[in-house]
Design an enzyme around this catalytic site. Sequence first.
Site, PDB file in Angstrom:
ATOM      1  N   HIS A  37       0.840  -1.210   0.000  1.00  0.00           N
ATOM      2  CA  HIS A  37       0.000   0.000   0.000  1.00  0.00           C
ATOM      3  C   HIS A  37       0.872   1.256   0.000  1.00  0.00           C
ATOM      4  CE1 HIS A  37      -2.896  -2.788   2.164  1.00  0.00           C
ATOM      5  NE2 HIS A  37      -3.644  -2.336   1.186  1.00  0.00           N
ATOM      6  N   SER A 186      -2.895  -8.023   3.053  1.00  0.00           N
ATOM      7  CA  SER A 186      -3.434  -7.891   4.418  1.00  0.00           C
ATOM      8  C   SER A 186      -3.835  -9.259   4.945  1.00  0.00           C
ATOM      9  CB  SER A 186      -4.630  -6.954   4.416  1.00  0.00           C
ATOM     10  OG  SER A 186      -4.257  -5.715   3.856  1.00  0.00           O
TER      11      SER A 186
END
Length: 284
Positions: A37, A186
Amino acid sequence: MRIITSIGEIQGLSTHWKKAGLRVSLVPTMGFFHDGHLALMNYAKQHSDRVVVSLFVNPTQFGPNEDFEEYPRDPERDRFLAEKEGVDCLFCPEAADMYPEDFQTWVNIEGLDKRLCGASRPGHFRGVATIVTKLFNIVRPDLAVFGRKDFQQLQIIKRIVRDLNFGIEIKGYPIVREADGLAMSSRNKYLSRKERKSALCLFESLKMAEHMVSEGCRSTRRLAHAIERLILAKPGTRIDYIFLGDPETLTERERVKGETLLALAVYVGATRLIDNTILRPPKP
Ligand code: PAF
């Protein structure tokens, strides 16, 4: 860094920036930031004047038996990391504002969503297409940055932008990996220590296939068999799909010719992981 939850407020801010002639970028995320990210945010920072990161765990892209409730969340850490990355605004809308009770308009792709992840996650890409369209309409960015790990998602978003004339530049950013090759996600947080070891089979499969292609293998069936054997030799793995085909149309190919997408989805224990590479046969 501004933290905005109101749709009206972010619309106002983005309009203000654009009127001032600034180039605005958007990085859509579901939070729980990792280096992947942060690399998207960094790219956005380098290629625009103002960066908006949206953080919204979008309920409509999860199936009824999927991990919406358990999806990892850590808003405080996310705020800290985004600020450190030089993000100008973190947009964290409420689900009730994004999907009011009488919400009834959806964006449907008819084609690119049928195979790969779309086949095993019905409705997933309708949820993604709808939320991304909403975010585009709210923020009106000049540039939007997505990770290439979700290759099918990226192709679908490019198609939406083309088909619906959004006029937004879409950047697909290369996959960011852990030191041993596991693609950052994630969902890696779900893996036990033993599963984390097995999870390496995705990266190992990509490397093996690249090697086989460099050695002259062109049969996608042979590649798929070799990958299947490698994956199933690891404890706790179950294959969702091994896809070898056209990166643009996402249709299967019998032979590796030109750029060919190899995309994998594998369950390791209860965790579903994806990864991909583009196979490029060496020029004769
Ligand atoms: O890739 C993701 O994290 C999500 O699918 C996205 C693009 C933020 C839409 O919710």
